[in-house]
Design a protein around this motif. Structure first.
Motif, PDB file in Angstrom:
ATOM      1  N   GLY A  16      -3.420  87.756  30.564  1.00  0.00           N
ATOM      2  CA  GLY A  16      -2.153  87.072  30.348  1.00  0.00           C
ATOM      3  C   GLY A  16      -2.159  85.596  30.682  1.00  0.00           C
ATOM      4  O   GLY A  16      -1.143  84.924  30.552  1.00  0.00           O
ATOM      5  N   VAL A  17      -3.296  85.089  31.143  1.00  0.00           N
ATOM      6  CA  VAL A  17      -3.387  83.657  31.470  1.00  0.00           C
ATOM      7  C   VAL A  17      -4.568  83.049  30.705  1.00  0.00           C
ATOM      8  O   VAL A  17      -5.452  82.446  31.281  1.00  0.00           O
ATOM      9  CB  VAL A  17      -3.521  83.401  32.989  1.00  0.00           C
ATOM     10  CG1 VAL A  17      -2.226  83.695  33.694  1.00  0.00           C
ATOM     11  CG2 VAL A  17      -4.643  84.244  33.591  1.00  0.00           C
ATOM     12  N   ASP A  18      -4.536  83.228  29.391  1.00  0.00           N
ATOM     13  CA  ASP A  18      -5.687  82.842  28.582  1.00  0.00           C
ATOM     14  C   ASP A  18      -5.490  81.551  27.789  1.00  0.00           C
ATOM     15  O   ASP A  18      -6.285  81.228  26.924  1.00  0.00           O
ATOM     16  CB  ASP A  18      -6.078  83.977  27.632  1.00  0.00           C
ATOM     17  CG  ASP A  18      -4.883  84.519  26.869  1.00  0.00           C
ATOM     18  OD1 ASP A  18      -3.783  83.960  27.014  1.00  0.00           O
ATOM     19  OD2 ASP A  18      -5.061  85.502  26.136  1.00  0.00           O
ATOM     20  N   ASP A  19      -4.429  80.801  28.065  1.00  0.00           N
ATOM     21  CA  ASP A  19      -4.320  79.460  27.502  1.00  0.00           C
ATOM     22  C   ASP A  19      -3.917  78.515  28.628  1.00  0.00           C
ATOM     23  O   ASP A  19      -3.419  78.949  29.669  1.00  0.00           O
ATOM     24  CB  ASP A  19      -3.322  79.401  26.341  1.00  0.00           C
ATOM     25  CG  ASP A  19      -1.898  79.662  26.792  1.00  0.00           C
ATOM     26  OD1 ASP A  19      -1.274  78.753  27.366  1.00  0.00           O
ATOM     27  OD2 ASP A  19      -1.402  80.784  26.582  1.00  0.00           O
ATOM     28  N   ARG A  20      -4.153  77.226  28.406  1.00  0.00           N
ATOM     29  CA  ARG A  20      -3.988  76.262  29.491  1.00  0.00           C
ATOM     30  C   ARG A  20      -2.563  76.222  30.039  1.00  0.00           C
ATOM     31  O   ARG A  20      -2.355  76.228  31.257  1.00  0.00           O
ATOM     32  CB  ARG A  20      -4.398  74.871  29.017  1.00  0.00           C
ATOM     33  CG  ARG A  20      -4.293  73.825  30.114  1.00  0.00           C
ATOM     34  CD  ARG A  20      -4.674  72.457  29.640  1.00  0.00           C
ATOM     35  NE  ARG A  20      -4.686  71.507  30.740  1.00  0.00           N
ATOM     36  CZ  ARG A  20      -5.018  70.235  30.615  1.00  0.00           C
ATOM     37  NH1 ARG A  20      -5.385  69.761  29.448  1.00  0.00           N
ATOM     38  NH2 ARG A  20      -4.987  69.437  31.662  1.00  0.00           N
ATOM     39  N   ALA A  21      -1.576  76.177  29.160  1.00  0.00           N
ATOM     40  CA  ALA A  21      -0.196  76.062  29.619  1.00  0.00           C
ATOM     41  C   ALA A  21       0.222  77.281  30.436  1.00  0.00           C
ATOM     42  O   ALA A  21       0.830  77.151  31.510  1.00  0.00           O
ATOM     43  CB  ALA A  21       0.743  75.867  28.426  1.00  0.00           C
ATOM     44  N   ILE A  81     -10.669  79.769  37.605  1.00  0.00           N
ATOM     45  CA  ILE A  81      -9.401  79.755  36.862  1.00  0.00           C
ATOM     46  C   ILE A  81      -8.705  78.408  37.058  1.00  0.00           C
ATOM     47  O   ILE A  81      -8.207  77.803  36.096  1.00  0.00           O
ATOM     48  CB  ILE A  81      -8.502  80.921  37.312  1.00  0.00           C
ATOM     49  CG1 ILE A  81      -9.123  82.257  36.861  1.00  0.00           C
ATOM     50  CG2 ILE A  81      -7.089  80.772  36.744  1.00  0.00           C
ATOM     51  CD1 ILE A  81      -8.438  83.480  37.440  1.00  0.00           C
ATOM     52  N   LEU A  82      -8.674  77.923  38.292  1.00  0.00           N
ATOM     53  CA  LEU A  82      -8.070  76.616  38.557  1.00  0.00           C
ATOM     54  C   LEU A  82      -8.830  75.510  37.834  1.00  0.00           C
ATOM     55  O   LEU A  82      -8.226  74.640  37.182  1.00  0.00           O
ATOM     56  CB  LEU A  82      -8.051  76.349  40.060  1.00  0.00           C
ATOM     57  CG  LEU A  82      -7.586  74.955  40.502  1.00  0.00           C
ATOM     58  CD1 LEU A  82      -6.172  74.679  40.021  1.00  0.00           C
ATOM     59  CD2 LEU A  82      -7.681  74.829  42.016  1.00  0.00           C
ATOM     60  N   ASP A  83     -10.154  75.546  37.907  1.00  0.00           N
ATOM     61  CA  ASP A  83     -10.959  74.521  37.251  1.00  0.00           C
ATOM     62  C   ASP A  83     -10.743  74.541  35.741  1.00  0.00           C
ATOM     63  O   ASP A  83     -10.629  73.494  35.104  1.00  0.00           O
ATOM     64  CB  ASP A  83     -12.436  74.736  37.589  1.00  0.00           C
ATOM     65  CG  ASP A  83     -13.317  73.624  37.024  1.00  0.00           C
ATOM     66  OD1 ASP A  83     -13.210  72.489  37.515  1.00  0.00           O
ATOM     67  OD2 ASP A  83     -14.080  73.893  36.081  1.00  0.00           O
ATOM     68  N   TRP A  84     -10.668  75.750  35.174  1.00  0.00           N
ATOM     69  CA  TRP A  84     -10.458  75.861  33.726  1.00  0.00           C
ATOM     70  C   TRP A  84      -9.088  75.328  33.335  1.00  0.00           C
ATOM     71  O   TRP A  84      -8.933  74.702  32.268  1.00  0.00           O
ATOM     72  CB  TRP A  84     -10.615  77.308  33.280  1.00  0.00           C
ATOM     73  CG  TRP A  84     -10.503  77.477  31.798  1.00  0.00           C
ATOM     74  CD1 TRP A  84     -11.485  77.307  30.866  1.00  0.00           C
ATOM     75  CD2 TRP A  84      -9.318  77.815  31.068  1.00  0.00           C
ATOM     76  NE1 TRP A  84     -10.988  77.531  29.601  1.00  0.00           N
ATOM     77  CE2 TRP A  84      -9.666  77.846  29.693  1.00  0.00           C
ATOM     78  CE3 TRP A  84      -8.002  78.111  31.446  1.00  0.00           C
ATOM     79  CZ2 TRP A  84      -8.749  78.157  28.706  1.00  0.00           C
ATOM     80  CZ3 TRP A  84      -7.084  78.412  30.463  1.00  0.00           C
ATOM     81  CH2 TRP A  84      -7.459  78.435  29.102  1.00  0.00           C
ATOM     82  N   ALA A  85      -8.075  75.552  34.173  1.00  0.00           N
ATOM     83  CA  ALA A  85      -6.742  75.028  33.869  1.00  0.00           C
ATOM     84  C   ALA A  85      -6.753  73.506  33.810  1.00  0.00           C
ATOM     85  O   ALA A  85      -6.032  72.892  33.027  1.00  0.00           O
ATOM     86  CB  ALA A  85      -5.733  75.499  34.918  1.00  0.00           C
TER      87      ALA A  85
END
Length: 198
Positions: free
Chosen positions: A93-98, A161-165
């Protein structure tokens, strides 16, 4: 007058997660209601407040996380693939940046609230228990003790996850798969033990 639409708590919690993904920690009960297709009174009547809804969402995540992680891992005979599949469940459920950024912002709010922080702590404990069992059953001669291996991989995944965001190159799933393999892949072989004289 038609009968009021019936909706489960789980459906309202899922709508809350979607609202957070779209609006971040500033989401409203009205936005949750719109996501669920119900009146605002249905949401407030069921959970009382925004915090009540967030607590229910955390409880729901905690209750289902272990089973979903174990089921995902069971589909993979390779131990690192099993661990990776379990970790990917935690990023659903968290697979796009926004969406990822909005959920991370909500996490910051949760950590500042004692009741919500307790739920986050319990979820992290669930994740660590599942990963510890997976590493205990794995044939990875170079791995540290299972609790430490679980802590390392969980912390690495949370950081990834944080780095990818912040720098969303490729997909989040691909980033997690590559990073877990880079770390845990080295554990397939025995580590060199330093001599006593070294």
């Amino acid at each position: 007058m038609g009968r009021p639409r019936k909706i489960s708590d789980d459906a309202l919690v899922a709508a809350c997660a979607r609202a957070i993904g779209q609006h971040g920690p500033g989401f409203t009960l009205a936005q949750v209601a719109a996501e669920a297709g119900v009146a605002v009174g249905t949401v407030s009547g069921r959970f009382g407040s925004k915090q009540g809804l967030l607590l229910a969402m955390t409880e729901s995540a905690n209750a289902g996380a272990a089973g979903r992680m174990r089921a995902a891992a069971a589909a993979h005979p390779d131990p690192i693939a099993a661990v990776t599949a379990a970790i990917l469940v935690t990023a659903e459920g968290v697979d796009d940046r926004a969406t990822t950024t909005n959920h991370l912002a909500q996490l910051g709010i949760d950590l500042a609230d004692p009741a919500l922080r307790s739920g986050v702590t319990e979820l992290r404990a669930v994740i660590h228990r599942v990963l510890t069992r997976l590493f205990a059953a794995a044939d990875l001669p170079g791995a540290p003790p299972p609790p430490r291996a679980a802590r390392i991989i969980a912390a690495m995944a949370h950081g990834a996850i944080l780095d990818w965001a912040l720098r969303p190159t490729g997909t989040l799933a691909d980033r997690l798969i590559a990073d877990i393999e880079a770390v845990a892949g080295a554990w397939r072989l025995p580590t060199a033990r330093p001599s006593r004289s070294a």
